[in-house]
Design an enzyme around this catalytic site. Structure first.
Site, PDB file in Angstrom:
ATOM      1  N   CYS A 134      32.103  -6.791  12.892  1.00 33.41           N
ATOM      2  CA  CYS A 134      31.377  -7.385  14.009  1.00 33.41           C
ATOM      3  C   CYS A 134      31.761  -8.845  14.172  1.00 33.41           C
ATOM      4  O   CYS A 134      32.571  -9.388  13.439  1.00 33.41           O
ATOM      5  CB  CYS A 134      29.868  -7.271  13.769  1.00 33.41           C
ATOM      6  SG  CYS A 134      29.306  -5.591  13.450  1.00 33.41           S
ATOM      7  N   ARG A 146      28.773  -5.925  18.142  1.00 34.96           N
ATOM      8  CA  ARG A 146      28.792  -4.892  17.116  1.00 34.96           C
ATOM      9  C   ARG A 146      29.960  -3.929  17.269  1.00 34.96           C
ATOM     10  O   ARG A 146      30.227  -3.443  18.364  1.00 34.96           O
ATOM     11  CB  ARG A 146      27.486  -4.092  17.141  1.00 34.96           C
ATOM     12  CG  ARG A 146      27.395  -3.084  15.994  1.00 34.96           C
ATOM     13  CD  ARG A 146      26.164  -2.214  16.081  1.00 34.96           C
ATOM     14  NE  ARG A 146      26.097  -1.321  14.939  1.00 34.96           N
ATOM     15  CZ  ARG A 146      25.465  -0.160  14.921  1.00 34.96           C
ATOM     16  NH1 ARG A 146      24.818   0.256  16.008  1.00 34.96           N
ATOM     17  NH2 ARG A 146      25.459   0.597  13.838  1.00 34.96           N
ATOM     18  N   LEU A 147      30.634  -3.673  16.140  1.00 33.34           N
ATOM     19  CA  LEU A 147      31.559  -2.560  15.999  1.00 33.34           C
ATOM     20  C   LEU A 147      30.829  -1.541  15.137  1.00 33.34           C
ATOM     21  O   LEU A 147      30.646  -1.738  13.931  1.00 33.34           O
ATOM     22  CB  LEU A 147      32.866  -3.011  15.339  1.00 33.34           C
ATOM     23  CG  LEU A 147      33.962  -1.954  15.186  1.00 33.34           C
ATOM     24  CD1 LEU A 147      34.488  -1.519  16.547  1.00 33.34           C
ATOM     25  CD2 LEU A 147      35.106  -2.483  14.328  1.00 33.34           C
ATOM     26  N   ILE A 173      29.842   1.233  12.751  1.00 31.53           N
ATOM     27  CA  ILE A 173      30.511   1.938  11.664  1.00 31.53           C
ATOM     28  C   ILE A 173      29.523   2.814  10.887  1.00 31.53           C
ATOM     29  O   ILE A 173      29.805   3.963  10.576  1.00 31.53           O
ATOM     30  CB  ILE A 173      31.191   0.944  10.691  1.00 31.53           C
ATOM     31  CG1 ILE A 173      32.209   0.057  11.440  1.00 31.53           C
ATOM     32  CG2 ILE A 173      31.855   1.683   9.536  1.00 31.53           C
ATOM     33  CD1 ILE A 173      33.391   0.787  11.999  1.00 31.53           C
ATOM     34  N   ASN A 203      28.308  -9.673   9.840  1.00 25.09           N
ATOM     35  CA  ASN A 203      29.684  -9.207   9.997  1.00 25.09           C
ATOM     36  C   ASN A 203      30.163  -8.727   8.643  1.00 25.09           C
ATOM     37  O   ASN A 203      30.242  -9.520   7.701  1.00 25.09           O
ATOM     38  CB  ASN A 203      30.566 -10.351  10.504  1.00 25.09           C
ATOM     39  CG  ASN A 203      32.048 -10.014  10.461  1.00 25.09           C
ATOM     40  OD1 ASN A 203      32.428  -8.858  10.573  1.00 25.09           O
ATOM     41  ND2 ASN A 203      32.883 -11.025  10.293  1.00 25.09           N
ATOM     42  N   GLY A 204      30.451  -7.428   8.526  1.00 21.32           N
ATOM     43  CA  GLY A 204      30.971  -6.932   7.265  1.00 21.32           C
ATOM     44  C   GLY A 204      30.372  -5.609   6.864  1.00 21.32           C
ATOM     45  O   GLY A 204      29.864  -4.852   7.689  1.00 21.32           O
ATOM     46  N   SER A 207      43.069  -1.137   2.959  1.00 30.04           N
ATOM     47  CA  SER A 207      44.360  -1.783   2.715  1.00 30.04           C
ATOM     48  C   SER A 207      44.495  -2.126   1.242  1.00 30.04           C
ATOM     49  O   SER A 207      43.519  -2.126   0.496  1.00 30.04           O
ATOM     50  CB  SER A 207      44.495  -3.061   3.564  1.00 30.04           C
ATOM     51  OG  SER A 207      43.895  -4.159   2.919  1.00 30.04           O
TER      52      SER A 207
END
Length: 647
Positions: A2, A50-51, A53, A75-76, A363
């Site tokens: 986010c 907001r993304l 998830i 965010n996170g 990653s």
């Protein structure tokens, strides 16, 4: 993943401009295209993009506690949120959602500022407590997620996930920080806590910042710092088993998501390790993504394919045009600050490819810093052996003279390019390591800077920053010291910044299991002798992976994730380089000596010297001036000053 933005009034409860908070937040729409939310009241404004998830339906932010007295924008990801929910519920807290974000407000109620010590994950958040009249800013231990802030002259503090959110505010002073400029041309990035603007700062990794009404000078507080005690030794098999168990747990926690999930697979050791662990933890094939630039010197695609075939992953590989330099003009807007790591180009492309298939990607970033994987660590180890045997009074003149006399042979095979090593041996440990990692050496920066730039630096040079960090390192071992140094500078300033901005430009969340802080703490206790043995870096890590990753991947030479920038400069980008000395933005900045830029360009284009990195830094800095600084600076002032705008 986010984006957050906001402001807080240290002097009272003056009205907050809702439109301004919304505009600051909208500047971060790419970080969170799925939803937005705001809290606006006298003295405080919070905005969130907001993304989605986890808890797609119930995770709207800001999220409040039971009586709406505490709110957070976040965010996170908090990976231990389920355990925290159980613990906090047993303590009497009531949850309205199953979102990891809600654990933060209840953890604050229960443990106050120490709540961050209970969080396992990557995070940056702003929490508002009405009853206490404060805003609490926090950033995760390793600096995976960014957070910028600025204390304005009128007593307001503004903050945001990226610098572009702060640049929306008309009262932010756009004066460049000369030390940040020096750091950029020394390292290729602006290290924490500085930003390119003197009036703005990054909250450092492992720090919090409490903003209280009446407190005119809030100071960040450190709650965690990396430690490399190196006191754990023992049988390789037992340590390898424990390493694999700890890594498996770190990967498992990062596979919790309510959206499609996958992994980057470069074909290197670290990404291969993560994919191997993921494949053992789920029945479905792992989604893996890889890109290639079609240049053999930069192409790891065959190794990625070998791993994909071994674990039967759902592999997505894309070959990018080797002359894919269209992004050069776009990168400054993505990064806000000057950023000269050219691997930002392939990172941007692999994030673009991954987002076509998944919304979350794991990653392998961090493995080299944690397990001594970089080649420069090995060279530093060799150099320290020499430094211990010869006193500086003898070593300085001896190797200094040899370094001056030895020719600069950028074109020669690596064993013949000894000039840099000789010059490093003439220096102390801090200066020697700086010399090995710097983008351009001290003497070249001295020639590049204008007299006005040198005056404004007031004697500061970036090697001082290295010396300060090494002096603070909680270890006497030379390898542990530079691991600590890299975790304070290179890891958050370059590697994690590169991945965060490139992934967020595509609304992709990237998780980094090798930077799980309990895993990092355990690895920090492993003896350096088990991480670097002879010429083999990441020794214990590789031994533990031998039954999971092919030998040819584990023990091949490190290739890196690069693009043929030097070739571009002598080919399709030649015109841009030839015009660099007369670039209007560079000229108007007043920072540089035109003749020095001309000399670098001529030497590079003729093949006499390889100035790829310094020239790339100048291109990126010019792009920053043209696409970020000049545009933003015209908001509070109409013209650019011909002298460096440092005062």
């Amino acid at each position: 993943m986010c984006g957050l933005a906001g402001l807080f009034d240290l002097r009272g409860d003056r009205p907050v401009d809702r439109g301004l908070v919304r505009a600051m937040t909208d500047a971060l729409t790419h970080r969170g295209p799925d939803d937005s939310g705001y809290l606006i009241e006298p003295g405080v404004g919070l905005g969130h993009r907001r993304l989605s998830i986890i808890d797609l339906a119930g995770g709207h932010q800001p999220i409040f506690n039971e009586d709406d007295s505490v709110a957070v924008v976040f965010n996170g990801e908090i990976y231990n949120f389920q355990d925290l929910m159980s613990e906090l519920t047993a303590l009497g807290h009531r949850f309205k959602t199953r979102s990891d974000t809600e654990t933060i407000v209840h953890a604050w109620e229960e443990w106050g500022e120490a709540c961050v010590e209970r969080l396992r994950g990557m995070f940056a958040f702003a929490l508002y407590d009405r009853a206490r009249g404060c805003v609490f800013l926090a950033r995760d231990r390793l600096g995976i997620k960014p957070l910028y802030y600025s204390c304005l002259p009128d007593g307001r503090v503004i903050f945001g996930s990226e610098l572009k959110a702060l640049l929306v505010h008309p009262d932010l002073d756009r004066t460049l920080d000369p030390r940040a400029v020096e750091d950029f041309f020394a390292l290729g990035y602006v290290p924490d806590p500085r930003s390119i603007y003197r009036a703005a700062a990054k909250l450092p990794p492992g720090h919090t910042l409490l903003l209280r009404r009446g407190d005119a000078h809030p100071v960040p507080r450190c709650y965690w710092t990396p430690c490399f005690e190196g006191d754990v030794d023992g049988p390789l098999d037992a340590l390898g088993d424990e390493l694999m168990a700890r890594m498996s747990e770190a990967v498992r926690l990062r596979m919790i998501a309510d959206v499609p999930l996958g992994a980057f697979l470069s074909g290197g050791v670290d990404s291969s390790a993560v994919v191997a662990m993921m494949s053992t933890l789920q029945d479905e094939p792992v989604n893996t993504c890889n890109i290639s630039f079609g240049e053999k010197a930069f192409d790891e695609a065959p190794y990625a394919r070998a791993m994909a075939d071994r674990y039967h992953t759902r592999h997505h590989s894309r070959t990018v045009d080797p002359n894919d330099f269209d992004l050069v003009a776009d990168l400054p807007r993505v990064y806000d600050e000057p950023f000269a790591d050219s691997s930002a180009l392939p990172t941007y492309r692999v994030c673009e490819e991954a987002r076509r298939h998944v919304k979350v990607a794991l990653s392998g970033d961090g493995g080299d810093e944690v397990f001594i994987g970089y080649r420069r660590y090995r060279w530093h180890h060799y150099e320290e052996r020499v430094r211990r045997r010869l006193p500086q009074a003898l070593r300085g003149p001896l190797f200094g003279l040899a370094g001056r006399l030895y020719p600069k042979m950028d074109w020669a095979p690596r064993p013949l390019r000894a000039k840099a090593t000789l010059q490093a041996l003439a220096r102390n440990s801090a200066d020697g390591y700086f010399h090995s990692v710097s983008l351009m050496p001290n003497d070249l920066r001295e020639r590049l800077y204008s007299p006005a730039m040198k005056r404004n630096l007031q004697g500061y040079r970036t090697p001082q920053l290295f010396a300060e960090h090494l002096a603070d390192a909680p270890s006497d071992h030379h390898l542990a010291q530079i691991q600590y140094l890299d975790m304070k500078t290179y890891l958050p300033g370059d590697i994690l910044t590169k991945v965060d901005r490139a992934s967020m430009a595509h609304s992709l969340e990237v998780r980094v299991p090798l930077l799980d802080h309990p895993f990092v703490e355990w690895a920090g206790r492993v003896s350096p002798a088990l991480k670097l043995q002879g010429r083999e870096g990441k020794f214990l890590f590789k031994k533990a992976l031998e039954t999971h990753v092919p030998h040819d991947i584990l023990y091949r030479d490190k290739m890196g994730f690069g693009v043929p920038v030097g070739q571009w400069f002598r080919g399709p980008l030649r015109n841009r380089i030839e015009g660099l000395a007369d670039n209007p933005a560079l000229a108007e900045s007043g920072l540089f000596e035109r003749s020095a830029v001309q000399a670098m360009v001529r030497a590079h284009l003729s093949g006499a010297r390889d100035y790829t990195q310094p020239l790339w830094a100048l291109v990126m800095f010019a792009g920053f001036l043209e696409n970020v600084h000049q545009i933003e600076s015209k908001k509070p002032q109409e013209t650019m000053c011909r002298e460096p705008s440092f005062t």
